[in-house]
Design an enzyme around this catalytic site. Structure first.
Site, PDB file in Angstrom:
ATOM      1  N   PHE A  74       0.847  -1.197   0.000  1.00  6.68           N
ATOM      2  CA  PHE A  74       0.000   0.000   0.000  1.00  6.68           C
ATOM      3  C   PHE A  74       0.880   1.244   0.000  1.00  6.68           C
ATOM      4  O   PHE A  74       1.810   1.365   0.784  1.00  6.68           O
ATOM      5  CB  PHE A  74      -0.889  -0.015   1.250  1.00  6.68           C
ATOM      6  CG  PHE A  74      -1.866   1.127   1.332  1.00  6.68           C
ATOM      7  CD1 PHE A  74      -3.152   1.004   0.825  1.00  6.68           C
ATOM      8  CD2 PHE A  74      -1.496   2.332   1.915  1.00  6.68           C
ATOM      9  CE1 PHE A  74      -4.053   2.053   0.905  1.00  6.68           C
ATOM     10  CE2 PHE A  74      -2.389   3.394   1.998  1.00  6.68           C
ATOM     11  CZ  PHE A  74      -3.669   3.256   1.494  1.00  6.68           C
ATOM     12  N   TYR A  92       7.492   2.035  -6.083  1.00  6.29           N
ATOM     13  CA  TYR A  92       8.556   1.192  -5.529  1.00  6.29           C
ATOM     14  C   TYR A  92       8.309  -0.286  -5.842  1.00  6.29           C
ATOM     15  O   TYR A  92       9.214  -1.003  -6.278  1.00  6.29           O
ATOM     16  CB  TYR A  92       8.630   1.416  -4.021  1.00  6.29           C
ATOM     17  CG  TYR A  92       9.749   0.702  -3.319  1.00  6.29           C
ATOM     18  CD1 TYR A  92      11.031   1.262  -3.260  1.00  6.29           C
ATOM     19  CD2 TYR A  92       9.540  -0.516  -2.690  1.00  6.29           C
ATOM     20  CE1 TYR A  92      12.060   0.613  -2.601  1.00  6.29           C
ATOM     21  CE2 TYR A  92      10.561  -1.173  -2.031  1.00  6.29           C
ATOM     22  CZ  TYR A  92      11.817  -0.601  -1.985  1.00  6.29           C
ATOM     23  OH  TYR A  92      12.841  -1.249  -1.326  1.00  6.29           O
TER      24      TYR A  92
END
EC number: 1.1.1.36
Length: 246
Positions: free
Chosen positions: A148, A153
């Site tokens: 989340f 990334y």
């Protein structure tokens, strides 16, 4: 003759442990850092020297192909050809997707994924010609399971796995292995600075009930960098305390 190892992002918490472990194992180690970290890198180099390690530091923005090429060219001229590459450079720009801007996305993709191509491309031909090479890409558990607030990334770290498996096939018959390590949470200055409640919540979700020590990540890298891992390529080593099992 000692093998030459380049560690990008080498002066960070995990990078430091990687550099010192490879040096202990007899490698000639070169650490990379961003040009903006030049002053910190000099202090870092002196600290390593006090510990008995002679580790050179070369600055480059590894998100730039041209700067990566310059750095590798200088390392080759001043130290020698690179035998081991550890792609460890990485940043975070965490935002929920609703708040994520293009700059947040591009910054993470450029440093965490494009840098892997940029630096690997500079050392690849030489490794093939010499018949030996070790390329180790530092991914993350979040590249396997997502996280989340980390679409950028997680995407970059997941991309490393595809890159690793594809490139491993090209180097396999030439003595060049390409592997990935996916750490979970590691006890670094960043994680130690977390709010206690947040940190304890993370630890409670790890089956081993603790974060990894940087030296534990470095030990896995040392194995992949050595001769004993010569038959392993295209693999991902999950070093995450059981946080994600696949």
């Amino acid at each position: 003759m000692a093998r030459i190892a380049l560690v990008t992002g080498g002066i960070g918490g995990i990078g430091t442990s990687i550099c010192t472990r490879l040096a202990k194992d007899g490698c000639t180690v070169v650490a990379n850092c961003h040009p903006s970290e030049a002053a910190a890198a000099e202090e870092w180099k002196q600290a390593r020297a006090a510990e008995g390690f002679d580790i050179a530091v070369f600055t480059a923005d590894v998100s730039s192909f041209d700067d990566s090429a310059r750095m590798v060219r200088e390392i080759t001229e001043q130290v020698g050809p690179i035998d081991i590459l550890v792609n460890c450079a990485g940043i975070t720009r965490d935002k929920t997707f609703k708040k994520m801007e293009q700059a947040h996305w591009e910054a993470v993709i450029n440093v965490n994924l494009n840098s892997v191509f940029n630096v690997t491309r500079q050392v690849w031909d030489g490794m093939l010609e010499r018949g030996f090479g070790r390329i180790i890409n530092i991914s993350s558990v979040n590249g396997q399971r997502g996280q989340f607030g980390q679409a950028n990334y997680s995407a970059a770290k997941a991309g490393m796995h595809g890159f690793t498996m594809a490139l491993a096939q090209e180097g396999a018959s030439k003595g060049v292995t390409v592997n990935t390590i996916s750490p979970g949470y590691v006890e670094t200055a960043m994680t130690l600075a977390m709010n206690d409640d947040v940190r304890n919540s993370i630890i409670s979700g790890i089956p081993m009930r603790r974060m990894a020590q940087p030296d534990e990540i470095a030990a896995a890298i040392a194995f992949l960098a050595g001769d004993e891992s010569g038959y392993m390529t295209g693999a991902n080593l999950p070093v995450n305390g059981g946080l994600f099992m696949h």
